[in-house]
Design a protein around this motif. Structure first.
Motif, PDB file in Angstrom:
ATOM      1  N   PHE A  62     -41.802 -15.255 -18.387  1.00  0.00           N
ATOM      2  CA  PHE A  62     -40.552 -14.916 -17.691  1.00  0.00           C
ATOM      3  C   PHE A  62     -39.505 -16.005 -17.935  1.00  0.00           C
ATOM      4  N   PHE A  63     -39.880 -17.260 -17.726  1.00  0.00           N
ATOM      5  CA  PHE A  63     -38.925 -18.364 -17.905  1.00  0.00           C
ATOM      6  C   PHE A  63     -38.565 -18.578 -19.377  1.00  0.00           C
ATOM      7  N   LEU A  64     -39.525 -18.331 -20.269  1.00  0.00           N
ATOM      8  CA  LEU A  64     -39.255 -18.460 -21.702  1.00  0.00           C
ATOM      9  C   LEU A  64     -38.180 -17.458 -22.140  1.00  0.00           C
ATOM     10  N   PHE A  65     -38.391 -16.184 -21.774  1.00  0.00           N
ATOM     11  CA  PHE A  65     -37.440 -15.155 -22.208  1.00  0.00           C
ATOM     12  C   PHE A  65     -36.142 -15.182 -21.401  1.00  0.00           C
ATOM     13  N   LEU A  66     -36.201 -15.702 -20.179  1.00  0.00           N
ATOM     14  CA  LEU A  66     -34.961 -15.922 -19.425  1.00  0.00           C
ATOM     15  C   LEU A  66     -34.120 -16.977 -20.141  1.00  0.00           C
ATOM     16  N   GLY A  67     -34.790 -18.035 -20.634  1.00  0.00           N
ATOM     17  CA  GLY A  67     -34.094 -19.060 -21.410  1.00  0.00           C
ATOM     18  C   GLY A  67     -33.496 -18.483 -22.680  1.00  0.00           C
ATOM     19  N   PHE A  68     -34.275 -17.637 -23.379  1.00  0.00           N
ATOM     20  CA  PHE A  68     -33.765 -16.965 -24.594  1.00  0.00           C
ATOM     21  C   PHE A  68     -32.509 -16.151 -24.270  1.00  0.00           C
ATOM     22  N   TYR A  69     -32.571 -15.423 -23.145  1.00  0.00           N
ATOM     23  CA  TYR A  69     -31.452 -14.542 -22.783  1.00  0.00           C
ATOM     24  C   TYR A  69     -30.201 -15.348 -22.425  1.00  0.00           C
ATOM     25  N   VAL A  70     -30.386 -16.450 -21.703  1.00  0.00           N
ATOM     26  CA  VAL A  70     -29.252 -17.318 -21.351  1.00  0.00           C
ATOM     27  C   VAL A  70     -28.592 -17.875 -22.611  1.00  0.00           C
TER      28      VAL A  70
ATOM     29  N   LYS B 184     -44.929  -4.547 -30.685  1.00  0.00           N
ATOM     30  CA  LYS B 184     -44.220  -5.300 -29.644  1.00  0.00           C
ATOM     31  C   LYS B 184     -43.738  -6.636 -30.175  1.00  0.00           C
ATOM     32  N   VAL B 185     -44.612  -7.335 -30.880  1.00  0.00           N
ATOM     33  CA  VAL B 185     -44.252  -8.645 -31.437  1.00  0.00           C
ATOM     34  C   VAL B 185     -43.127  -8.501 -32.451  1.00  0.00           C
ATOM     35  N   SER B 186     -43.217  -7.476 -33.300  1.00  0.00           N
ATOM     36  CA  SER B 186     -42.181  -7.234 -34.300  1.00  0.00           C
ATOM     37  C   SER B 186     -40.847  -6.918 -33.645  1.00  0.00           C
ATOM     38  N   SER B 187     -40.880  -6.051 -32.602  1.00  0.00           N
ATOM     39  CA  SER B 187     -39.629  -5.673 -31.939  1.00  0.00           C
ATOM     40  C   SER B 187     -39.016  -6.832 -31.168  1.00  0.00           C
ATOM     41  N   LEU B 188     -39.836  -7.809 -30.762  1.00  0.00           N
ATOM     42  CA  LEU B 188     -39.298  -9.002 -30.094  1.00  0.00           C
ATOM     43  C   LEU B 188     -38.293  -9.726 -30.982  1.00  0.00           C
ATOM     44  N   PHE B 189     -38.545  -9.700 -32.300  1.00  0.00           N
ATOM     45  CA  PHE B 189     -37.669 -10.402 -33.224  1.00  0.00           C
ATOM     46  C   PHE B 189     -36.260  -9.829 -33.212  1.00  0.00           C
ATOM     47  N   TYR B 190     -36.141  -8.487 -33.321  1.00  0.00           N
ATOM     48  CA  TYR B 190     -34.787  -7.949 -33.415  1.00  0.00           C
ATOM     49  C   TYR B 190     -34.157  -7.628 -32.063  1.00  0.00           C
ATOM     50  N   THR B 191     -34.947  -7.630 -30.960  1.00  0.00           N
ATOM     51  CA  THR B 191     -34.357  -7.394 -29.646  1.00  0.00           C
ATOM     52  C   THR B 191     -34.052  -8.680 -28.894  1.00  0.00           C
ATOM     53  N   THR B 192     -34.784  -9.755 -29.203  1.00  0.00           N
ATOM     54  CA  THR B 192     -34.646 -10.992 -28.434  1.00  0.00           C
ATOM     55  C   THR B 192     -34.290 -12.200 -29.296  1.00  0.00           C
ATOM     56  N   VAL B 193     -35.059 -12.394 -30.366  1.00  0.00           N
ATOM     57  CA  VAL B 193     -34.891 -13.606 -31.179  1.00  0.00           C
ATOM     58  C   VAL B 193     -33.635 -13.544 -32.049  1.00  0.00           C
ATOM     59  N   VAL B 194     -33.415 -12.416 -32.756  1.00  0.00           N
ATOM     60  CA  VAL B 194     -32.261 -12.294 -33.651  1.00  0.00           C
ATOM     61  C   VAL B 194     -30.925 -12.422 -32.919  1.00  0.00           C
ATOM     62  N   PRO B 195     -30.724 -11.737 -31.765  1.00  0.00           N
ATOM     63  CA  PRO B 195     -29.450 -11.913 -31.052  1.00  0.00           C
ATOM     64  C   PRO B 195     -29.220 -13.343 -30.567  1.00  0.00           C
ATOM     65  N   MET B 196     -30.329 -14.078 -30.310  1.00  0.00           N
ATOM     66  CA  MET B 196     -30.205 -15.476 -29.892  1.00  0.00           C
ATOM     67  C   MET B 196     -29.867 -16.378 -31.073  1.00  0.00           C
ATOM     68  N   LEU B 197     -30.486 -16.109 -32.234  1.00  0.00           N
ATOM     69  CA  LEU B 197     -30.310 -16.982 -33.397  1.00  0.00           C
ATOM     70  C   LEU B 197     -28.983 -16.778 -34.121  1.00  0.00           C
ATOM     71  N   ASN B 198     -28.450 -15.537 -34.114  1.00  0.00           N
ATOM     72  CA  ASN B 198     -27.234 -15.256 -34.884  1.00  0.00           C
ATOM     73  C   ASN B 198     -26.070 -16.192 -34.575  1.00  0.00           C
ATOM     74  N   PRO B 199     -25.691 -16.378 -33.291  1.00  0.00           N
ATOM     75  CA  PRO B 199     -24.578 -17.307 -33.033  1.00  0.00           C
ATOM     76  C   PRO B 199     -24.893 -18.747 -33.433  1.00  0.00           C
ATOM     77  N   LEU B 200     -26.185 -19.139 -33.317  1.00  0.00           N
ATOM     78  CA  LEU B 200     -26.581 -20.491 -33.733  1.00  0.00           C
ATOM     79  C   LEU B 200     -26.472 -20.635 -35.250  1.00  0.00           C
ATOM     80  N   ILE B 201     -26.945 -19.612 -35.978  1.00  0.00           N
ATOM     81  CA  ILE B 201     -26.888 -19.636 -37.439  1.00  0.00           C
ATOM     82  C   ILE B 201     -25.446 -19.715 -37.920  1.00  0.00           C
ATOM     83  N   TYR B 202     -24.573 -18.874 -37.343  1.00  0.00           N
ATOM     84  CA  TYR B 202     -23.191 -18.799 -37.811  1.00  0.00           C
ATOM     85  C   TYR B 202     -22.331 -19.960 -37.322  1.00  0.00           C
ATOM     86  N   SER B 203     -22.748 -20.635 -36.251  1.00  0.00           N
ATOM     87  CA  SER B 203     -21.948 -21.772 -35.772  1.00  0.00           C
ATOM     88  C   SER B 203     -22.417 -23.091 -36.391  1.00  0.00           C
TER      89      SER B 203
END
Length: 313
Positions: free
Chosen positions: A30-38, A274-293
């Motif tokens: 819960f706290f891990l993915f809450l951190g990802f979402y923030v 589930k693990v695969s979908s985690l990448f494009y639903t959670t990890v990719v939206p988090m990484l994109n702004p970091l990658i581009y900035s």
């Protein structure tokens, strides 16, 4: 009356199984993915604000990046809050209407992301291969039409899948073995034949992944050809660095999406899905702004200017 009809009932809600059923890891996750979402929300809204406030970033490239951040923020918000609830609730239920709504908006934003990435590849192609005609070729009218096509394809793909899903009869056993309402987990709950739905998945997903992938490959083939004709090492390095962020984002998004949806259903274990979908639903939206900035000089300069301005004020 058929056997399927006898064993089925009108489903008014679904129970989402969540990411895992192991009690010991629920709170840490819960706290891990809450951190990802923030990080996702702050990163994407921060990039949107930065592009809007800085006039130097009002170019076609950042117009598409602005929309990519908007899409990432939206589809992460469609999925993650409900997933977080599964870590703290004993029974994470969602109404039938809520499930279909989540499915529609998830698909709308995911398909839109695949096409916005292809529009960004075309933008890079024009910038590197025809730099003198860049502002003419990528005029505001052209950018608007490309964006209209992006969201149009997103709407068409989402409507096709959602309309087919609403025609499915679901069993009384309404447990969805996933943390969200996605196509394949929902089809596992069906009582009737899902042949048409599976066909739609392969055709529509094939188009939604195939067309952008071909566009991106052609764009980068032409870009590479153009780069190899640049005499100076500095020029080549600058051209490569311009594309590197986009290549990373494309690889993460299309790689995980293709693994999830373009495999035969019989070969796809749902826990693997589930693990695969985690990448494009959670990890990719988090990484994109970091990658581009972090990999973008213009964004870093614009951010420093705003921070310095605020510190001076």
């Amino acid at each position: 009356m058929t056997m399927a009809a006898e064993n089925s009932s009108f489903v008014t809600q679904f129970i989402l199984a969540g990411l895992t059923d192991q009690p010991g890891v629920q709170i840490p996750l819960f706290f891990l993915f809450l951190g990802f979402y923030v990080v996702t929300v702050v990163g994407n809204l921060g990039l949107i604000t930065l592009i809007r406030l800085n006039s130097h970033l009002h170019t076609p490239m950042y117009f598409f990046l602005y929309n990519l951040s908007f899409i990432d923020f939206c589809y992460s918000s469609v999925i993650t809050p409900k997933m977080l609830m599964s870590f703290v609730l004993k029974k994470n239920s969602i109404s039938y209407a809520g499930c279909m709504t989540q499915l529609f908006f998830f698909l709308f934003f995911v398909v839109s992301e695949s096409f916005i990435l292809s529009a960004m590849a075309y933008d890079r192609y024009v910038a590197i291969c025809n730099p003198l005609l860049y502002m003419v070729t990528m005029s505001p009218q052209v950018c608007f039409l490309l964006l209209l096509g992006v969201y149009g394809m997103g709407f068409a793909g989402a409507m096709a899948h959602t309309a087919c899903m609403m025609g499915v009869t679901f069993c009384a056993n309404n447990l969805v073995n996933h943390y969200m309402c996605d196509i394949l987990p929902l089809l596992e709950c069906a009582c009737t034949s899902t042949y048409v739905n599976e066909l739609v998945v392969f055709v529509v997903v094939g188009i939604d992944i195939g067309v952008p992938t071909v566009t991106i490959f052609i764009s980068y083939a032409l870009i590479l050809s153009s780069i190899f004709h640049i005499d100076s090492t500095e020029g080549r390095s600058k051209a490569f660095s311009t594309c590197s962020s986009h290549i990373i984002a494309v690889s993460l998004f299309f790689g995980s999406g293709a693994f999830m949806y373009l495999k035969p259903f019989s070969l796809l274990a749902m826990n693997q899905g589930k693990v695969s979908s985690l990448f494009y639903t959670t990890v990719v939206p988090m990484l994109n702004p970091l990658i581009y900035s972090l990999r973008n000089k213009d964004v870093k300069v614009a951010l420093k200017k705003i921070l310095n301005k605020n510190a001076f004020s």
